[in-house]
Design a protein around this motif. Structure first.
Motif, PDB file in Angstrom:
ATOM      1  N   ASP A   2     -62.709  16.764 -39.473  1.00  0.00           N
ATOM      2  CA  ASP A   2     -61.639  16.039 -40.145  1.00  0.00           C
ATOM      3  C   ASP A   2     -61.781  16.238 -41.644  1.00  0.00           C
ATOM      4  OD1 ASP A   2     -59.708  14.379 -41.062  1.00  0.00           O
ATOM      5  OD2 ASP A   2     -60.329  12.631 -39.913  1.00  0.00           O
ATOM      6  N   PHE A   3     -60.761  16.819 -42.258  1.00  0.00           N
ATOM      7  CA  PHE A   3     -60.852  17.122 -43.682  1.00  0.00           C
ATOM      8  C   PHE A   3     -60.342  15.982 -44.549  1.00  0.00           C
ATOM      9  CE2 PHE A   3     -62.046  21.677 -43.855  1.00  0.00           C
ATOM     10  CZ  PHE A   3     -62.140  21.890 -42.491  1.00  0.00           C
ATOM     11  N   MET A  86     -71.645  12.688 -50.680  1.00  0.00           N
ATOM     12  CA  MET A  86     -70.185  12.737 -50.569  1.00  0.00           C
ATOM     13  C   MET A  86     -69.545  11.803 -51.599  1.00  0.00           C
ATOM     14  SD  MET A  86     -69.356  15.102 -48.612  1.00  0.00           S
ATOM     15  CE  MET A  86     -67.580  14.899 -48.662  1.00  0.00           C
ATOM     16  N   LEU A 315     -63.653  25.101 -49.755  1.00  0.00           N
ATOM     17  CA  LEU A 315     -63.991  24.560 -48.437  1.00  0.00           C
ATOM     18  C   LEU A 315     -65.477  24.762 -48.127  1.00  0.00           C
ATOM     19  CD1 LEU A 315     -60.876  25.952 -46.560  1.00  0.00           C
ATOM     20  CD2 LEU A 315     -61.378  23.525 -46.903  1.00  0.00           C
ATOM     21  N   THR A 316     -66.020  25.907 -48.533  1.00  0.00           N
ATOM     22  CA  THR A 316     -67.432  26.173 -48.270  1.00  0.00           C
ATOM     23  C   THR A 316     -68.311  25.188 -49.033  1.00  0.00           C
ATOM     24  OG1 THR A 316     -66.950  28.499 -47.906  1.00  0.00           O
ATOM     25  CG2 THR A 316     -69.239  27.937 -48.370  1.00  0.00           C
ATOM     26  N   TYR A 318     -67.511  22.138 -49.862  1.00  0.00           N
ATOM     27  CA  TYR A 318     -67.419  20.853 -49.174  1.00  0.00           C
ATOM     28  C   TYR A 318     -68.165  20.882 -47.840  1.00  0.00           C
ATOM     29  CZ  TYR A 318     -63.867  19.620 -52.618  1.00  0.00           C
ATOM     30  OH  TYR A 318     -63.210  19.351 -53.783  1.00  0.00           O
ATOM     31  N   ARG A 319     -68.126  22.033 -47.181  1.00  0.00           N
ATOM     32  CA  ARG A 319     -68.825  22.141 -45.893  1.00  0.00           C
ATOM     33  C   ARG A 319     -70.328  21.970 -46.088  1.00  0.00           C
ATOM     34  NH1 ARG A 319     -70.304  26.622 -42.354  1.00  0.00           N
ATOM     35  NH2 ARG A 319     -69.355  28.145 -43.723  1.00  0.00           N
ATOM     36  N   SER A 322     -70.981  18.348 -46.962  1.00  0.00           N
ATOM     37  CA  SER A 322     -70.801  17.450 -45.830  1.00  0.00           C
ATOM     38  C   SER A 322     -71.991  17.556 -44.881  1.00  0.00           C
ATOM     39  CB  SER A 322     -69.460  17.746 -45.155  1.00  0.00           C
ATOM     40  OG  SER A 322     -69.570  17.838 -43.779  1.00  0.00           O
ATOM     41  N   GLN A 326     -74.873  14.571 -43.966  1.00  0.00           N
ATOM     42  CA  GLN A 326     -75.217  14.159 -42.599  1.00  0.00           C
ATOM     43  C   GLN A 326     -76.683  14.438 -42.297  1.00  0.00           C
ATOM     44  OE1 GLN A 326     -72.331  16.005 -40.055  1.00  0.00           O
ATOM     45  NE2 GLN A 326     -70.664  14.795 -40.897  1.00  0.00           N
TER      46      GLN A 326
ATOM     47  N   MET B   1     -64.750  13.122 -44.991  1.00  0.00           N
ATOM     48  CA  MET B   1     -64.671  14.552 -44.700  1.00  0.00           C
ATOM     49  C   MET B   1     -65.801  14.941 -43.747  1.00  0.00           C
ATOM     50  SD  MET B   1     -64.627  17.671 -47.409  1.00  0.00           S
ATOM     51  CE  MET B   1     -63.556  16.818 -48.537  1.00  0.00           C
ATOM     52  N   ASN B   2     -65.461  15.669 -42.723  1.00  0.00           N
ATOM     53  CA  ASN B   2     -66.475  16.043 -41.733  1.00  0.00           C
ATOM     54  C   ASN B   2     -66.138  17.422 -41.186  1.00  0.00           C
ATOM     55  OD1 ASN B   2     -68.250  16.276 -39.652  1.00  0.00           O
ATOM     56  ND2 ASN B   2     -67.297  14.715 -38.364  1.00  0.00           N
ATOM     57  N   PHE B   3     -67.013  18.378 -41.417  1.00  0.00           N
ATOM     58  CA  PHE B   3     -66.750  19.759 -41.026  1.00  0.00           C
ATOM     59  C   PHE B   3     -67.383  20.117 -39.692  1.00  0.00           C
ATOM     60  CE2 PHE B   3     -65.514  19.982 -45.305  1.00  0.00           C
ATOM     61  CZ  PHE B   3     -64.872  21.174 -45.540  1.00  0.00           C
ATOM     62  N   LYS B   4     -67.902  19.111 -39.010  1.00  0.00           N
ATOM     63  CA  LYS B   4     -68.649  19.452 -37.799  1.00  0.00           C
ATOM     64  C   LYS B   4     -67.759  19.349 -36.575  1.00  0.00           C
ATOM     65  CE  LYS B   4     -73.347  18.064 -37.603  1.00  0.00           C
ATOM     66  NZ  LYS B   4     -74.262  16.948 -37.912  1.00  0.00           N
ATOM     67  N   GLU B 278     -69.396  33.428 -44.160  1.00  0.00           N
ATOM     68  CA  GLU B 278     -69.408  31.977 -44.383  1.00  0.00           C
ATOM     69  C   GLU B 278     -68.105  31.476 -45.001  1.00  0.00           C
ATOM     70  OE1 GLU B 278     -71.701  29.616 -43.268  1.00  0.00           O
ATOM     71  OE2 GLU B 278     -72.036  31.450 -42.134  1.00  0.00           O
ATOM     72  N   THR B 279     -67.533  32.250 -45.922  1.00  0.00           N
ATOM     73  CA  THR B 279     -66.273  31.798 -46.509  1.00  0.00           C
ATOM     74  C   THR B 279     -65.139  31.914 -45.493  1.00  0.00           C
ATOM     75  OG1 THR B 279     -66.096  33.971 -47.571  1.00  0.00           O
ATOM     76  CG2 THR B 279     -66.876  32.171 -48.926  1.00  0.00           C
ATOM     77  N   SER B 282     -65.401  28.877 -43.194  1.00  0.00           N
ATOM     78  CA  SER B 282     -64.833  27.647 -43.769  1.00  0.00           C
ATOM     79  C   SER B 282     -63.315  27.666 -43.639  1.00  0.00           C
ATOM     80  CB  SER B 282     -65.212  27.520 -45.243  1.00  0.00           C
ATOM     81  OG  SER B 282     -66.609  27.575 -45.400  1.00  0.00           O
ATOM     82  N   TYR B 286     -60.835  25.086 -41.427  1.00  0.00           N
ATOM     83  CA  TYR B 286     -59.704  24.379 -42.036  1.00  0.00           C
ATOM     84  C   TYR B 286     -58.428  24.646 -41.230  1.00  0.00           C
ATOM     85  CZ  TYR B 286     -56.567  22.956 -45.888  1.00  0.00           C
ATOM     86  OH  TYR B 286     -55.625  22.343 -46.665  1.00  0.00           O
ATOM     87  N   TRP B 289     -58.471  22.740 -37.976  1.00  0.00           N
ATOM     88  CA  TRP B 289     -58.165  21.323 -38.205  1.00  0.00           C
ATOM     89  C   TRP B 289     -56.667  21.133 -38.445  1.00  0.00           C
ATOM     90  CZ3 TRP B 289     -56.554  19.221 -43.054  1.00  0.00           C
ATOM     91  CH2 TRP B 289     -56.396  17.824 -43.047  1.00  0.00           C
TER      92      TRP B 289
END
Lengths: 428, 367
Positions: A2-3, A86, A315-316, A318-319, A322, A326, B1-4, B278-279, B282, B286, B289
């Motif tokens: 969830d972004f 975060m 995005l990377t 933030y990934r 994130s 965790q 925000m959660n990328f998992k 890796e990019t 990501s 996105y 999602w």
């Protein structure tokens, strides 16, 4: 996956936003993005304008500290908010929407502070952390030397014990803000007969000590953010040693790991969800060879590629953050960000300059797009690709620490430092 | 925000990994490469039995009613292992078109079959490689199709094709039973022989309209963004696998008395692969999602993921061959499998030029 913000994140963001709206001014439309490249105008290297910047920056930090926003991620016992990473990112995103002074506390709060928390004595923690967090004392980093850049452990600044003091002789370079810093974090060689990584000792040095001489370095940008710092028989009390004698390398690694961590946030760099939207809008108004730049397919293709890479890096970032939030261990992933971002901005800057026709080479604010921001970026970006680990060092980190590729064959690690081959001009 | 991905999604990944490790090894892929088999029928059957095909098909049509994130997890693992099945044609493309445009009775008839693996479907949209709607020349008259589509991925194995054809309303979509005697299928030579392609000739074959007449181009366009998001996971998975192969070889291969991975010329090339993987990853996350939860962001997110995915896979696959040196140029070795699959995936739905232009348009709309 969830972004969007979690409910807790949204609540925190609202709290941040409310405080900022009452204590700072919103940025104008065009300003903001990549303000990191802003340079003082005029040929003057040092002057009253810079001291004014320092005072404004200190005042803003003090204001934040008074409202418990001084450092989001520091533990409460050291005066921090005790927040998570975060929350730090959210703070960065929101703060970037406001006109705030340059941040001159990255070295102190981002690097020296965490190093003192990890390796310092209780007396050192009591003495240094509070004034650092409140912006009362500015810090600088004294690591690189003319003969020790990527090969940091090859540094030669000498520390010799003399009674309860250490006497320092040598030269450091690329020191941001040395001329307005109260304290420096300094790595020295106390024993050249030991192998290079074993003969290092780490100190906190008072920049007002006799024998410390700071000289500006004029950069290719024309500005002088960096300095050379000379040490001529500078005395440091042993109580200012950080970590044990001979532990300088391990203490330095703590500092450098935190340097990587502190690149998070990035809110100011990325300009929000729409990435390059403002540039796309500008290219409608820019004429290239008789028609709007945005009608050239070559321009469209290149800008789209930049936009894809730009968003992917955002995005990377933030990934990675994130995952850290965790509970993942801070690894070497930020090498990806640093490596890819420098190259991307350099390509973008060169391209957007090309779109400006005869004004491409100008640094004049009137005749250029976005007040010559891309020209400034073009001049500034080599520093991004060199400082804090060059592109080549980042590729080694990715190859060796992330992917487990074998290290290069080294001839300098096990022999005494003073037997390591050097160029013609240097002798340890 | 959660990328998992969630715990359930990760469990699904683990079981997918196990099945693919057993059935889609490089040796198994080489078998399909060297045979005339249209696909790996046993792997396909096992995927169907494991319920993979039904993942994102609603329960009322015989599916599992899960979402696109689950499909993305499977896509990544299939991409890594070069799975030689018609999964993408039948599920990301055909089933999604039927979900989006089918009548109740079409959904009831076809989706359950596709979900169970009782039928394979594909989408025949290209004519002599041209994929834009303006190039459609196959004609539909009185629900009968005439003309040639080529290339059609999985056209040799599919039972059913969704065909774009020109009628009085413009370009429309039609469902065609490929077993009909008025369809001729020929194999067309392709560099990626693990994903075989066909030339389909329609000689007045009966066809059933799918969706509103004249809406074919719009339906294909909407489908392509969804499929692009899922293909991005295959590309990321494939790029990751090519990179891992390069890492492994660079550790084991010695030259000049040391492992070649200790040379920066090799190490830095592989580090550049990692940055791209890796990019691209990501960007794919996105897009997945957006596909699942934020449709208003899908065009931009999927375009970005496709641009990054194409580049990452092409680079990792091509440089993996280079890292391997001479052995990398042999048929028996594995690197060429990824080099060819990368180009196969790029050739579907339009390549990077098309998708950069799409991304630009979505940025203009937002600006």
């Amino acid at each position: 996956m969830d972004f969007n913000d979690t409910p807790q994140e949204a609540e925190f963001r609202a709290e941040v936003s409310q405080w900022l709206s009452q204590n700072a001014k919103l940025r104008s439309e065009s300003g903001g993005m990549m303000s990191m490249f802003a340079e003082a105008e005029g040929g003057e290297l040092r002057g009253e304008a810079e001291w004014e910047m320092v005072r404004t920056s200190q005042a803003w930090q003090r204001k934040k500290a008074d409202a418990n926003w001084g450092v989001i991620t520091w533990p409460k016992k050291f005066g921090g908010r005790g927040g998570n990473i975060m929350q730090q990112v959210i703070w960065g995103q929101e703060e970037a929407k406001y006109e705030t002074p340059a941040n001159i506390f990255m070295i102190g709060i981002g690097m020296a502070g965490p190093t003192i928390m990890t390796h310092g004595t209780n007396e050192q923690k009591d003495r240094y952390l509070q004034p650092m967090l409140r912006g009362d004392e500015v810090w600088c980093q004294l690591f690189s030397e003319p003969g020790a850049g990527s090969d940091l452990a090859g540094l030669r600044t000498r520390a010799v014990k003399d009674g309860d003091d250490w006497v320092i002789n040598g030269q450091k370079v690329w020191t941001s803000g040395a001329h307005y810093s109260k304290w420096g974090i300094l790595v020295t060689r106390h024993d050249p007969s030991l192998p290079k990584h074993k003969g290092l000792t780490y100190f906190i040095v008072d920049m007002e000590s006799p024998g410390v001489e700071v000289r500006p370095i004029r950069q290719i940008t024309g500005g002088a953010n960096f300095n050379e710092v000379f040490f001529n028989d500078v005395r440091i009390p042993d109580s200012n040693r950080l970590g044990a004698v001979g532990q300088g390398w391990a203490v330095s690694i703590t500092t450098l790991m935190n340097e990587r961590m502190s690149i998070g946030g990035g809110g100011g760099l990325f300009g929000g969800d729409n990435g390059l939207g403002s540039i796309v809008a500008l290219l409608r108004e820019t004429t290239l060879d008789g028609r709007p730049a945005l009608e050239h397919d070559a321009v469209r293709q290149k800008m789209a590629e930049f936009a894809a890479r730009f968003k992917a890096l955002e995005l990377t970032g933030y990934r990675t953050l994130s995952a850290l939030s965790q509970g993942a261990m801070p690894g070497s992933e930020s090498s990806v960000m640093k490596l890819a971002m420098g190259l991307l901005i350099q390509e973008m800057a060169a391209f957007i300059m090309e779109l400006q026709g005869a004004a491409g080479v100008l640094t004049d604010r009137q005749d250029t797009l976005m007040e010559a921001m891309w020209q400034q970026a073009y001049l500034g970006i080599p520093a991004i690709r060199i400082a804090g680990g060059t592109d080549e060092v980042q590729r080694n980190i990715i190859g060796e620490r992330i992917l487990g590729l074998p290290t290069d064959i080294r001839i300098d690690k096990t022999v005494p430092f003073n037997e390591v081959p050097t160029g013609p001009s240097k002798k340890g | 925000m959660n990328f998992k991905f969630s715990q359930d999604q990760e469990m699904m990944r683990d079981s997918a990994k196990r099945l693919l490790a057993d059935l889609s090894s490089y040796a198994a892929v080489h078998k399909i490469l060297d045979s005339e088999a249209t696909h790996d029928a046993n792997l396909w059957k096992q995927m169907a039995e494991a319920g993979w095909l039904s993942t994102a098909i609603p329960e009322e049509y015989g599916g599992a009613g899960m979402g696109y994130l689950e499909l993305a997890v499977l896509a990544e693992e299939m991409g890594k292992t070069l799975a030689c099945t018609p999964f993408s044609s039948s599920i990301y493309m055909a089933a999604e078109l039927i979900k989006a445009a089918g009548s109740e009775s079409q959904k009831a008839t076809y989706l359950a079959k596709l979900a169970a693996g009782d039928a394979i479907a594909t989408v025949a949209y290209a004519e002599k490689g041209r994929i834009d709607a303006a190039g459609v020349q196959v004609k539909a008259q009185g629900r009968k199709l005439t003309g040639v589509k080529s290339p059609v991925v999985d056209g040799l194995s599919a039972d059913l094709a969704i065909v774009s054809a020109r009628d009085e309303e413009g370009v429309s979509l039609y469902l065609v039973n490929l077993a009909d005697s008025k369809v001729t299928r020929e194999s067309v030579a392709t560099m990626d022989r693990t994903r075989k392609q066909a030339r389909l000739s329609f000689n007045g074959v009966d066809a059933e309209p799918l969706g509103k007449a004249g809406q074919g181009a719009a339906l294909l366009d909407a489908m392509s963004y969804k499929a692009a998001a899922l293909f991005a996971f295959e590309q990321v998975g494939g790029a990751q696998a090519a990179m891992e192969m390069a890492v492994q070889y660079a550790k084991e291969r010695y030259a000049f008395g040391r492992p070649i991975g200790s040379f920066q010329a090799i190490k830095h090339r592989i580090a550049d692969m990692f940055v791209k993987v890796e990019t691209a990853r990501s960007s794919a996350y996105y897009a997945a999602w957006a596909l699942e939860s934020a449709p208003e962001k899908l065009q931009q997110a999927a375009s970005g993921a496709r641009v990054m995915g194409i580049d990452a896979y092409a680079f990792a696959a091509q440089e993996n061959v280079q890292v391997h040196g001479g052995i990398g140029f042999t048929w028996e070795a594995n690197p060429h499998l990824h080099m060819k699959r990368a180009k196969h995936l790029e050739s579907l739905l339009g390549g990077a030029i098309v998708w950069r232009e799409r991304l630009m348009r979505s940025l203009e709309q937002a600006a």
